[in-house]
Write a protein that holds these residues in place. Structure first.
Motif, short mmCIF file in Angstrom:
data_model
loop_
_atom_site.label_atom_id
_atom_site.label_comp_id
_atom_site.label_asym_id
_atom_site.label_seq_id
_atom_site.Cartn_x
_atom_site.Cartn_y
_atom_site.Cartn_z
N LEU A 282 0.81 -1.22 0.00
CA LEU A 282 0.00 0.00 0.00
C LEU A 282 0.85 1.27 0.00
CD1 LEU A 282 -2.85 -0.98 2.50
CD2 LEU A 282 -3.05 -0.64 0.03
N ASN A 283 2.10 1.16 0.36
CA ASN A 283 2.98 2.33 0.37
C ASN A 283 3.39 2.76 -1.04
OD1 ASN A 283 2.93 2.56 3.15
ND2 ASN A 283 4.80 1.35 3.45
N ARG A 284 3.08 1.95 -2.02
CA ARG A 284 3.41 2.31 -3.40
C ARG A 284 2.55 3.50 -3.84
NH1 ARG A 284 2.94 -3.49 -6.30
NH2 ARG A 284 2.90 -2.17 -8.17
N GLN A 285 3.15 4.40 -4.57
CA GLN A 285 2.49 5.63 -4.98
C GLN A 285 1.21 5.33 -5.77
OE1 GLN A 285 3.44 8.75 -4.22
NE2 GLN A 285 1.72 9.65 -5.29
N GLY A 286 0.08 5.85 -5.29
CA GLY A 286 -1.18 5.76 -6.02
C GLY A 286 -1.86 4.41 -5.99
N ILE A 287 -1.32 3.43 -5.27
CA ILE A 287 -1.86 2.08 -5.34
C ILE A 287 -3.24 1.97 -4.70
CG2 ILE A 287 -0.80 1.21 -3.20
CD1 ILE A 287 -1.28 -0.67 -6.56
N SER A 288 -3.49 2.71 -3.63
CA SER A 288 -4.80 2.63 -2.97
C SER A 288 -5.92 3.03 -3.92
CB SER A 288 -4.83 3.53 -1.72
OG SER A 288 -3.90 3.08 -0.76
N SER A 289 -5.68 4.10 -4.67
CA SER A 289 -6.67 4.54 -5.65
C SER A 289 -6.90 3.49 -6.73
CB SER A 289 -6.21 5.85 -6.28
OG SER A 289 -7.06 6.25 -7.34
N ARG A 290 -5.83 2.87 -7.20
CA ARG A 290 -5.97 1.86 -8.25
C ARG A 290 -6.69 0.62 -7.74
NH1 ARG A 290 -0.30 2.09 -11.77
NH2 ARG A 290 -0.31 4.35 -12.08
N LEU A 291 -6.44 0.26 -6.49
CA LEU A 291 -7.16 -0.88 -5.91
C LEU A 291 -8.65 -0.61 -5.84
CD1 LEU A 291 -4.75 -1.89 -3.00
CD2 LEU A 291 -5.28 -3.26 -5.03
N LYS A 292 -9.00 0.61 -5.50
CA LYS A 292 -10.42 0.96 -5.42
C LYS A 292 -11.07 0.96 -6.81
CE LYS A 292 -9.69 4.41 -2.36
NZ LYS A 292 -10.03 5.54 -1.46
N TRP A 293 -10.31 1.43 -7.81
CA TRP A 293 -10.83 1.34 -9.17
C TRP A 293 -11.04 -0.12 -9.57
CZ3 TRP A 293 -13.31 4.83 -11.54
CH2 TRP A 293 -12.95 6.19 -11.51
N ALA A 294 -10.09 -0.98 -9.24
CA ALA A 294 -10.20 -2.40 -9.58
C ALA A 294 -11.42 -3.03 -8.91
CB ALA A 294 -8.93 -3.15 -9.18
N ALA A 295 -11.66 -2.66 -7.66
CA ALA A 295 -12.83 -3.20 -6.96
C ALA A 295 -14.11 -2.70 -7.60
CB ALA A 295 -12.77 -2.78 -5.48
N PHE A 296 -14.13 -1.44 -7.97
CA PHE A 296 -15.33 -0.84 -8.58
C PHE A 296 -15.63 -1.44 -9.95
CE2 PHE A 296 -17.42 3.13 -10.39
CZ PHE A 296 -18.61 2.93 -9.70
N PHE A 297 -14.58 -1.89 -10.63
CA PHE A 297 -14.75 -2.42 -11.99
C PHE A 297 -14.68 -3.94 -12.08
CE2 PHE A 297 -12.85 1.70 -13.98
CZ PHE A 297 -14.10 2.31 -13.91
#
Length: 402
Positions: A282-297
């Motif tokens: 989760l410390n990777r830059q921007g990963i939290s946002s991408r995980l949420k996009w993946a969950a949403f899609f």
């Protein structure tokens, strides 16, 4: 109203002194406007943006400021007289008064939301604790104190339809509530969002996904009907029923998975014994946002493959169709190749942990099967299992495996 402006010392003294000197040289009154005033009054963490307004000559002012600071000048809108200076990680925007009005009060009344329609006269001696007059013709200070996002006027969304999304972005990033009249206005004017450039839509959506309240904001966007115009693929899942393991249709299940992912990101130790591994990911830059996009899609492909077989609802290969749709959406929203690839890959493989779980219950998992998964997902393996947990948490039907 006099307020303390000592919070301006959060900005570098070199920047503040340069603005003051140019203002004196040009004999111009300079006003701090928008988010900088709002966040200063909220005592929020150090800002990286500074919006300034002058009666005229915003572009000329920005050129001189870029030269004084040895920063980068960026012309944003020559017609409206808006420019930006990029300097040491700061974005300083300069603009002339809107529509050629003659006073800061008139300019503020042409802005988007009341909490953004406040201004301070740029004072001298900013490195000291000073007080300055607050210009607040739309009573934004009251809405700020009560945590309300309210439009300044009935023209707010017509003047710039991107504000339809910005309302939810402010809700997400500030933790505020949308005013009821503002919500009704959004629902009445959702179609206007089609006039907005994809890059601007993407910017607002990413700010929402990067916040801690993306679930709340995207639920509001869904209820307002905005997804019909910006991500219609999500809307196609509305009313698509699922097997007994689910309690929601496809569209609402995707939303529930996003909400679950937000909880997982907030407290990974609640769901994973190896919390350090997940936290490192989760410390990777921007990963939290991408995980949420993946969950949403993650179940985006289900409407394309839904069938009734032997009186059972099936969605065979929906993950593959969903991954392809993510690529289409990524191109439309002008995502980077890396971002599109990562989200698409997570969606495309999100069923793999469930397949392995079924095999484990029946016959056990071989080392070879595990190595294949590791090799395929690489550094994104923790994200895949986070997505599987979010998917599982969003599936609470009576037929859900125990």
């Amino acid at each position: 109203m006099q307020i303390d402006t000592s919070w301006l010392t959060r900005y570098p003294r070199e920047l503040l002194e340069a603005v003051n000197k140019i203002a004196l040289d040009l004999d111009l009154k300079v006003y701090i406007v928008g988010g900088a005033v709002r966040d200063g009054l909220l005592s929020r963490e150090k800002a990286r943006d500074l919006d300034l307004a002058v009666i005229e000559g915003g572009v000329d002012f920005a050129e001189k400021l870029a030269l004084a600071l040895r920063g980068t000048f960026v012309l944003l809108d020559s017609k409206e007289g808006v420019a930006r200076v990029v300097w040491r990680g700061y974005d300083i925007d300069l603009a002339g008064f809107k529509d050629g009005v003659d006073s800061i009060e008139e300019d503020l009344l042409k802005r988007d939301f009341t909490v953004n329609a406040m201004a301070l006269r740029f004072p001298s001696g900013l490195w000291q604790s000073v007080r300055s007059s607050l210009f607040d013709p739309a009573a934004g200070r009251v809405d700020l104190e009560h945590g309300i996002v309210r439009t300044v006027s009935g023209r707010t969304f017509n003047d710039d339809p991107l504000r339809l999304l910005r309302a939810y972005r402010l809700q997400a990033t500030l933790g505020f509530t949308l005013d009821e009249v503002t919500e009704r206005e959004i629902r009445d004017k959702v179609h206007l969002i089609e006039r907005v450039a994809p890059e601007r839509v993407s910017y607002e959506l990413d700010l929402i996904m990067s916040s801690d309240r993306s679930c709340q904001a995207l639920t509001g966007i869904r209820d307002a009907g905005l997804f019909k115009y910006i991500i219609p693929e999500i809307e196609r899942g509305r009313g698509v029923e699922q097997p007994s393991g689910h309690h929601l249709d496809v569209m609402d299940h995707n939303m529930a998975a996003l909400c679950a992912m937000e909880e997982i990101v907030r407290d990974p130790g609640k769901y994973f014994q190896e919390e350090k591994v997940i936290q490192k990911f989760l410390n990777r830059q921007g990963i939290s946002s991408r995980l949420k996009w993946a969950a949403f899609f993650h179940d985006l492909g289900k409407p394309d493959v839904v069938q009734i077989r032997d009186k059972r609802i099936t969605f065979y290969n929906h993950e593959r169709f969903g991954a392809d749709q993510v690529k289409v959406i990524g191109a439309r929203l002008r995502w980077s190749r890396d971002k599109t690839f990562q989200i698409s890959r997570l969606v495309g493989y999100h069923m793999w942990p469930f397949h392995l779980s079924n095999v484990r219950r029946k016959e056990g998992i071989t080392t070879r099967a595990c190595l294949r998964l590791v090799k395929t997902l690489g550094d994104d393996l923790p994200g895949l299992f986070m997505l599987a947990i979010a998917d599982s948490l969003a599936s609470q039907g009576p037929g859900r495996p125990v």
